[in-house]
Design an enzyme around this catalytic site. Structure first.
Site, PDB file in Angstrom:
ATOM      1  N   HIS A   1       5.128   6.167  -5.065  1.00  0.00           N
ATOM      2  CA  HIS A   1       3.461   5.235  -5.399  1.00  0.00           C
ATOM      3  C   HIS A   1       2.648   5.875  -5.045  1.00  0.00           C
ATOM      4  CE1 HIS A   1       3.135   2.735  -2.076  1.00  0.00           C
ATOM      5  NE2 HIS A   1       2.285   2.549  -3.004  1.00  0.00           N
ATOM      6  N   THR A  42       4.384   0.584   2.040  1.00  0.00           N
ATOM      7  CA  THR A  42       4.909  -1.079   0.966  1.00  0.00           C
ATOM      8  C   THR A  42       6.176  -0.353   0.274  1.00  0.00           C
ATOM      9  OG1 THR A  42       1.778  -0.851   0.307  1.00  0.00           O
ATOM     10  CG2 THR A  42       3.744  -1.445  -1.425  1.00  0.00           C
ATOM     11  N   CYS A  84      -6.790  -3.673 -14.123  1.00  0.00           N
ATOM     12  CA  CYS A  84      -6.538  -2.862 -15.086  1.00  0.00           C
ATOM     13  C   CYS A  84      -5.333  -4.121 -15.518  1.00  0.00           C
ATOM     14  CB  CYS A  84      -6.718  -1.962 -15.663  1.00  0.00           C
ATOM     15  SG  CYS A  84      -5.333  -1.658 -17.359  1.00  0.00           S
TER      16      CYS A  84
HETATM   17  N1  AHE Z   1       4.153  -6.592  -5.431  1.00  0.00           N
HETATM   18  C1  AHE Z   1       3.882  -7.700  -3.954  1.00  0.00           C
HETATM   19  C2  AHE Z   1       2.716  -7.046  -3.548  1.00  0.00           C
HETATM   20  C3  AHE Z   1       2.701  -5.507  -2.993  1.00  0.00           C
HETATM   21  C4  AHE Z   1       1.206  -5.417  -3.186  1.00  0.00           C
HETATM   22  O1  AHE Z   1       0.138  -6.085  -2.794  1.00  0.00           O
HETATM   23  N2  AHE Z   1       0.360  -4.363  -3.973  1.00  0.00           N
HETATM   24  C5  AHE Z   1      -0.602  -4.120  -3.552  1.00  0.00           C
HETATM   25  C6  AHE Z   1      -0.862  -2.039  -3.552  1.00  0.00           C
HETATM   26  S1  AHE Z   1       0.231  -1.893  -2.427  1.00  0.00           S
HETATM   27  C7  AHE Z   1      -0.650  -0.056  -1.584  1.00  0.00           C
HETATM   28  O2  AHE Z   1       0.183   0.169  -1.384  1.00  0.00           O
HETATM   29  C8  AHE Z   1      -1.709  -4.028  -4.817  1.00  0.00           C
HETATM   30  O3  AHE Z   1      -2.346  -3.198  -5.353  1.00  0.00           O
HETATM   31  N3  AHE Z   1      -1.121  -5.193  -5.377  1.00  0.00           N
HETATM   32  C9  AHE Z   1      -2.209  -5.417  -6.700  1.00  0.00           C
HETATM   33  C10 AHE Z   1      -1.305  -5.082  -7.931  1.00  0.00           C
HETATM   34  O4  AHE Z   1      -1.731  -5.754  -8.882  1.00  0.00           O
HETATM   35  O5  AHE Z   1      -0.241  -4.975  -7.763  1.00  0.00           O
HETATM   36  C11 AHE Z   1       4.135  -8.762  -4.313  1.00  0.00           C
HETATM   37  O6  AHE Z   1       4.011  -9.833  -3.573  1.00  0.00           O
HETATM   38  O7  AHE Z   1       4.725  -9.291  -5.523  1.00  0.00           O
HETATM   39 ZN    ZN Z   2       0.942   2.339  -0.509  1.00  0.00          ZN
END
Ligand code: AHE
Ligand code: ZN
Length: 297
Positions: A62, A42, A106
């Site tokens: 992260h 990510t 959350c």
């Molecule tokens: N920011 C992107 C989406 C990225 C994404 O899918 N994030 C995951 C965590 S990836 C960990 O390696 C996630 O959990 N997202 C939920 C959240 O609330 O961020 C976009 O498409 O905007």
């Molecule tokens: Zn990750």
């Protein structure tokens, strides 16, 4: 104060190692000395410019672990010296989402987190007086970072930072996908698509859950398709964020599982690098040579 950081100056450019300015924690915030951080796909997704939420310049990262060095006014759940894992999915235990018990997502600080700032709308990081964005509320590619109190999980002090940092994303997502989201039962048969930093953790989750048959298939970027009939007759497709885990409650337990040797982490950490070599960690990922690279400060 000053802290060393790998800064994503603009999209699709290597990170630049530099000293940046970091303001202390405000009310409800903590400053953490990051001891180690994993490099996750990510981070690469955002650095590439493909992430719709990607903001530059920013301090990415992260998947960290470290020590609380300072707490802001009103902080009650952690104190200086506590060992913690930053949470990109926080757990406030007060918002409608947390109270619903139906989701781990959350919503207390999601809006500002997505804008690359702290809950008060400002950044703690700057360079030459200009704002640097936070990332996923964590920014673990800085040696010191500031997080909301609700976005750190306190963990036991004998857990090695350079291993348990992986619990900040990949381990919890993979194992949680099995236990929390799919709720796999003993004797189940499972197919895992993609055996990278998450897929291998799905497999160890399936072993924990007692799955009978686990099949290794497909490469990254491939797609899945099925006849609607498969869904009509009761199958479901589900997504999972952070493995459905509630960070402050569940992450300390996963650290315990690692320390009790119920789960493995070490074999998946294929490379450990100093911060100045962080771009090599991204190269290894592109070349398919690593499962997880961990940067130690
Ligand atoms: N920011 C992107 C989406 C990225 C994404 O899918 N994030 C995951 C965590 S990836 C960990 O390696 C996630 O959990 N997202 C939920 C959240 O609330 O961020 C976009 O498409 O905007
Ligand atoms: Zn990750």
């Amino acid at each position: 104060m000053k802290t060393r950081a790998a800064v994503a100056v603009e999209k699709a450019k290597p990170l630049e190692i530099m000293e940046v300015d970091l303001d202390g924690p405000k009310a409800g915030e903590v400053m953490v000395e990051i001891k180690a951080t994993g490099i996750c796909h990510t981070d690469e997704f955002t650095l590439s410019g493909a992430d719709p939420e990607g903001l530059f310049p920013a301090i990415l990262g992260h998947e960290g672990a470290g020590v609380v060095v300072e707490v802001g006014p009103g902080v009650t759940s952690v104190k200086k010296g506590d060992h913690v894992i930053p949470l990109y999915t926080p757990e406030c235990r007060q918002c409608p989402s947390c109270l619903s018990r139906k989701t781990n997502l959350c919503t207390a600080i999601r809006a500002t987190q997505g804008q690359g700032v702290m809950p008060d709308g400002t950044s703690r990081f700057s360079l030459g007086g200009k704002k640097l964005h936070h990332y996923m509320g964590c920014s673990t590619f800085a040696n010191f970072t500031v997080l909301p109190e609700i976005a750190v999980a306190k963990i036991r002090e004998d857990a090695p930072f350079d291993k348990v940092c992986y619990i900040g994303c990949g381990v919890t997502t993979g194992i949680g996908a099995v236990i929390n989201t799919a709720k796999v039962e003993p004797g189940a048969k499972a197919v895992v698509f993609g055996l990278g930093g998450i897929g291998l953790n799905v497999i160890q989750g399936l072993r924990l859950a007692g799955a009978d048959m686990i099949i290794g298939v497909a490469g990254a970027g491939q797609e899945i398709a099925t006849r609607p009939f498969q869904l009509v007759t009761g199958r479901t497709w589900k997504g999972t964020a952070f493995g459905g885990a509630r960070g402050r409650s569940d992450v300390p337990k996963i650290v315990d599982w690692y320390m009790e040797k119920k789960i493995q982490i070490d074999p998946m950490i294929t490379h450990t690098l100093p911060l100045r070599e962080i771009n090599r960690g991204f190269d290894l990922m592109h070349e398919g040579k690593s499962i997880r690279s961990v940067v130690v400060y």
